[in-house]
Design a protein around this motif. Structure first.
Motif, PDB file in Angstrom:
ATOM      1  N   ILE A 111      -9.244  -9.162   6.140  1.00 23.10           N
ATOM      2  CA  ILE A 111      -9.188 -10.459   5.464  1.00 23.10           C
ATOM      3  C   ILE A 111      -8.922 -10.306   3.966  1.00 23.10           C
ATOM      4  N   GLY A 112      -8.787  -9.072   3.474  1.00 25.00           N
ATOM      5  CA  GLY A 112      -8.525  -8.848   2.058  1.00 25.00           C
ATOM      6  C   GLY A 112      -8.421  -7.376   1.741  1.00 25.00           C
ATOM      7  N   THR A 113      -8.229  -7.050   0.477  1.00 23.76           N
ATOM      8  CA  THR A 113      -8.033  -5.664   0.061  1.00 23.76           C
ATOM      9  C   THR A 113      -9.281  -4.822   0.229  1.00 23.76           C
ATOM     10  N   ASN A 114     -10.445  -5.413   0.037  1.00 28.55           N
ATOM     11  CA  ASN A 114     -11.705  -4.683   0.174  1.00 28.55           C
ATOM     12  C   ASN A 114     -12.111  -4.659   1.647  1.00 28.55           C
ATOM     13  N   LEU A 115     -11.898  -3.519   2.275  1.00 22.34           N
ATOM     14  CA  LEU A 115     -12.134  -3.423   3.718  1.00 22.34           C
ATOM     15  C   LEU A 115     -13.609  -3.392   4.074  1.00 22.34           C
ATOM     16  N   LYS A 116     -14.466  -3.085   3.120  1.00 20.00           N
ATOM     17  CA  LYS A 116     -15.906  -3.202   3.372  1.00 20.00           C
ATOM     18  C   LYS A 116     -16.261  -4.659   3.667  1.00 20.00           C
ATOM     19  N   VAL A 117     -15.688  -5.579   2.909  1.00 24.11           N
ATOM     20  CA  VAL A 117     -15.941  -7.005   3.137  1.00 24.11           C
ATOM     21  C   VAL A 117     -15.364  -7.440   4.483  1.00 24.11           C
ATOM     22  N   SER A 118     -14.219  -6.880   4.861  1.00 21.67           N
ATOM     23  CA  SER A 118     -13.664  -7.179   6.185  1.00 21.67           C
ATOM     24  C   SER A 118     -14.616  -6.714   7.281  1.00 21.67           C
ATOM     25  N   ASN A 119     -15.220  -5.537   7.103  1.00 23.85           N
ATOM     26  CA  ASN A 119     -16.208  -5.057   8.073  1.00 23.85           C
ATOM     27  C   ASN A 119     -17.381  -6.022   8.189  1.00 23.85           C
ATOM     28  N   LEU A 120     -17.848  -6.518   7.054  1.00 22.27           N
ATOM     29  CA  LEU A 120     -18.951  -7.478   7.058  1.00 22.27           C
ATOM     30  C   LEU A 120     -18.559  -8.757   7.786  1.00 22.27           C
ATOM     31  N   LEU A 226     -13.083  -5.720  -6.043  1.00 25.78           N
ATOM     32  CA  LEU A 226     -13.715  -4.402  -5.966  1.00 25.78           C
ATOM     33  C   LEU A 226     -15.230  -4.553  -6.004  1.00 25.78           C
ATOM     34  N   ALA A 227     -15.743  -5.332  -6.963  1.00 23.58           N
ATOM     35  CA  ALA A 227     -17.192  -5.529  -7.114  1.00 23.58           C
ATOM     36  C   ALA A 227     -17.647  -6.693  -6.243  1.00 23.58           C
ATOM     37  N   ASP A 228     -17.613  -6.487  -4.940  1.00 23.26           N
ATOM     38  CA  ASP A 228     -18.004  -7.558  -4.012  1.00 23.26           C
ATOM     39  C   ASP A 228     -19.467  -7.940  -4.198  1.00 23.26           C
ATOM     40  N   ASP A 229     -20.319  -6.959  -4.500  1.00 23.21           N
ATOM     41  CA  ASP A 229     -21.742  -7.258  -4.678  1.00 23.21           C
ATOM     42  C   ASP A 229     -21.961  -8.203  -5.860  1.00 23.21           C
ATOM     43  N   PHE A 230     -21.282  -7.930  -6.964  1.00 19.39           N
ATOM     44  CA  PHE A 230     -21.382  -8.808  -8.123  1.00 19.39           C
ATOM     45  C   PHE A 230     -20.966 -10.227  -7.753  1.00 19.39           C
ATOM     46  N   GLY A 374     -11.079  -8.794 -11.818  1.00 16.45           N
ATOM     47  CA  GLY A 374     -11.631  -7.759 -10.947  1.00 16.45           C
ATOM     48  C   GLY A 374     -11.028  -7.690  -9.563  1.00 16.45           C
ATOM     49  N   LYS A 375      -9.909  -8.404  -9.319  1.00 16.80           N
ATOM     50  CA  LYS A 375      -9.267  -8.324  -8.008  1.00 16.80           C
ATOM     51  C   LYS A 375      -8.424  -7.059  -7.911  1.00 16.80           C
ATOM     52  N   LEU A 376      -8.301  -6.568  -6.682  1.00 15.78           N
ATOM     53  CA  LEU A 376      -7.531  -5.364  -6.406  1.00 15.78           C
ATOM     54  C   LEU A 376      -6.143  -5.706  -5.901  1.00 15.78           C
ATOM     55  N   VAL A 377      -5.167  -4.948  -6.379  1.00 10.56           N
ATOM     56  CA  VAL A 377      -3.803  -5.083  -5.883  1.00 10.56           C
ATOM     57  C   VAL A 377      -3.352  -3.720  -5.399  1.00 10.56           C
ATOM     58  N   GLU A 378      -2.865  -3.665  -4.176  1.00 10.52           N
ATOM     59  CA  GLU A 378      -2.384  -2.419  -3.590  1.00 10.52           C
ATOM     60  C   GLU A 378      -1.034  -2.069  -4.198  1.00 10.52           C
ATOM     61  N   ARG A 379      -0.905  -0.829  -4.689  1.00  6.72           N
ATOM     62  CA  ARG A 379       0.343  -0.402  -5.318  1.00  6.72           C
ATOM     63  C   ARG A 379       1.243   0.395  -4.383  1.00  6.72           C
ATOM     64  N   THR A 380       0.856   0.528  -3.119  1.00  8.05           N
ATOM     65  CA  THR A 380       1.692   1.216  -2.153  1.00  8.05           C
ATOM     66  C   THR A 380       1.906   0.291  -0.977  1.00  8.05           C
ATOM     67  N   ASN A 381       2.775   0.678  -0.083  1.00  6.69           N
ATOM     68  CA  ASN A 381       3.044  -0.120   1.111  1.00  6.69           C
ATOM     69  C   ASN A 381       2.032   0.121   2.214  1.00  6.69           C
ATOM     70  N   ASP A 382       1.240   1.180   2.057  1.00  9.17           N
ATOM     71  CA  ASP A 382       0.229   1.498   3.066  1.00  9.17           C
ATOM     72  C   ASP A 382      -1.038   0.769   2.718  1.00  9.17           C
ATOM     73  N   PHE A 383      -1.324  -0.310   3.402  1.00  5.09           N
ATOM     74  CA  PHE A 383      -2.433  -1.193   3.083  1.00  5.09           C
ATOM     75  C   PHE A 383      -3.699  -0.904   3.891  1.00  5.09           C
ATOM     76  N   ALA A 384      -3.584  -0.008   4.856  1.00  4.35           N
ATOM     77  CA  ALA A 384      -4.556   0.000   5.957  1.00  4.35           C
ATOM     78  C   ALA A 384      -5.983   0.321   5.609  1.00  4.35           C
ATOM     79  N   LYS A 385      -6.224   1.359   4.770  1.00  2.00           N
ATOM     80  CA  LYS A 385      -7.610   1.824   4.702  1.00  2.00           C
ATOM     81  C   LYS A 385      -8.191   1.866   3.288  1.00  2.00           C
ATOM     82  N   VAL A 386      -7.697   1.027   2.426  1.00  2.00           N
ATOM     83  CA  VAL A 386      -8.219   0.986   1.069  1.00  2.00           C
ATOM     84  C   VAL A 386      -9.630   0.393   1.077  1.00  2.00           C
TER      85      VAL A 386
END
Length: 389
Positions: A111-120, A226-230, A374-386
């Motif tokens: 659901i977004g760049t932070n995959l920890k939040v997707s896991n939640l 990145l700082a999802d907890d904040f 504080g948002k993350l932007v992926e700089r490569t085409n490989d988005f899968a496991k950031v």
């Protein structure tokens, strides 16, 4: 005669001394009023644990959540890959604690760049209860954890509860990192709470009402940060809910394997703070008394005056480190390695300066850029496991 640059350094030292003194006060004040426990308040809770890979003592960490002296709760683990090594540990936990309501959700939905939040978010699809507790995979707790952490929720205006933590370490690099957490970072948390109140949360433990999570836009509102907890705490406070810092202190494992690993992690978080709150980050110059007093000593040519200010600054800093890390948090690492505080402070000052340069960094072989806010932007085409952990 005192020169302008010496006067500036002197002012910074004096402000830092005042900061350290206030840190001592904030820590003693916070822990001098232990929360009252109502044994009859025990609403059902859903614990969400995002997992990726193995941490130090993963089984023992997970098991501590299964040994709670609490009448009704469930634990839901969320992982992206069924072949992740943590899956085997979770399955053993399920077998070893059949009396507990434990589930494993395996889903690569993003659901977004932070995959920890997707896991939640994926784990939360099975949540049965209206109170959620987000707990990192690398923390260990006592059997009274749930009962104590949830107490502030008796107040309906409280939307989020979070906790301080004691670092548990392996290796000298992890010791250096832990000293900074216990005696510098957590001191700043207590100072911020005392001065401004809590408007943020700390990642290892975040208890949040489902209704509050929905009010701030759900996990999707946080999934690119990145700082999802904040953000969990900040958005909840902006929505009008109270954020409470519990007096329960959890154990948090740190496994820095190399100095480079430590530097990269600290740089990521420093950059995140800088782009999110630039002036607040710049203002940290007033907290770097150890380094500034050393600069003053050099600037005054090793004068008696320079030595006196440096001695006063370092002494006050060490007293704050002892009060926060040893006396109040009861951190055995801080107690044993308190003498490393000056070295850790100098490293922190160097990393603080370095983090003013650039907003792009490497993480797990990928190039990431932090945007304003504080948002993350992926700089490569490989988005899968950031950010999978």
């Amino acid at each position: 005669m005192i020169y302008p640059h010496q006067l500036l350094l002197l002012i910074l030292c004096l402000v830092a001394i005042g900061y350290y003194c206030y840190g001592i006060y904030a820590a003693l004040e916070f822990f001098s009023h232990p929360a009252q426990i109502d044994p009859d308040f025990h609403p059902p809770i859903t614990i969400l644990k995002p997992i990726c890979g193995l941490d130090i003592d993963s089984y023992e960490n997970f098991a501590s959540f299964c040994q709670q002296d609490y009448p009704e709760y469930e634990i839901i683990f969320g992982v992206r890959d069924e072949h992740d090594p943590s899956v085997t540990v979770v399955k053993k936990i399920i077998d070893d604690f059949p009396e507990r309501d434990i589930h494993l959700v395996v889903s690569d939905r993003t659901i977004g760049t932070n995959l920890k939040v997707s896991n939640l978010a994926n784990a939360a699809t099975l949540a049965k209860h209206s109170l959620l507790l987000l707990a990192d995979s690398d923390v260990r707790v006592g059997s009274d954890y749930l009962q104590r952490v949830i107490q502030p929720m008796q107040d309906e205006t409280v939307g989020v509860v979070t906790c301080l933590y004691r670092p548990q370490v392996q290796g000298w690099v992890a010791i250096l990192e832990a000293i900074g957490i216990s005696t510098e970072y957590l001191a700043s948390i207590l100072i911020a709470r005392s001065l401004e109140g809590m408007n943020f949360a700390l990642g290892p433990t975040i208890a949040i009402r489902k209704s509050v999570l929905e009010a701030i836009g759900g996990f999707g509102a946080i999934a690119d940060y990145l700082a999802d907890d904040f953000q969990f705490g900040y958005l909840s406070a902006q929505a009008g809910y109270k954020v409470v810092l519990s007096d329960y202190v959890i154990d948090h494992a740190i496994a820095s394997e190399s100095l480079l690993d430590f530097i990269h992690r600290q740089t990521r978080w420093n950059c995140c703070t800088r782009v999110s709150r630039f002036w607040g980050y710049a203002g940290l110059i007033f907290t770097h008394g150890t380094a500034i007093s050393l600069l003053l000593l050099i600037a005054t040519g090793g004068s008696i005056f320079g030595w006196a200010i440096a001695t006063l600054t370092w002494s006050t800093r060490l007293i704050m480190a002892w009060v926060v890390g040893v006396r109040t948090l009861k951190d055995p690492v801080a107690k044993k390695f308190l003498w490393l505080v000056p070295l850790r402070d100098l490293i922190s000052f160097g990393l603080w300066c370095y983090s003013f340069v650039g907003d792009t960094f490497e993480w797990r072989g990928r190039r990431l850029r932090l945007t304003k806010g504080g948002k993350l932007v992926e700089r490569t085409n490989d988005f899968a496991k950031v950010l999978s952990s």
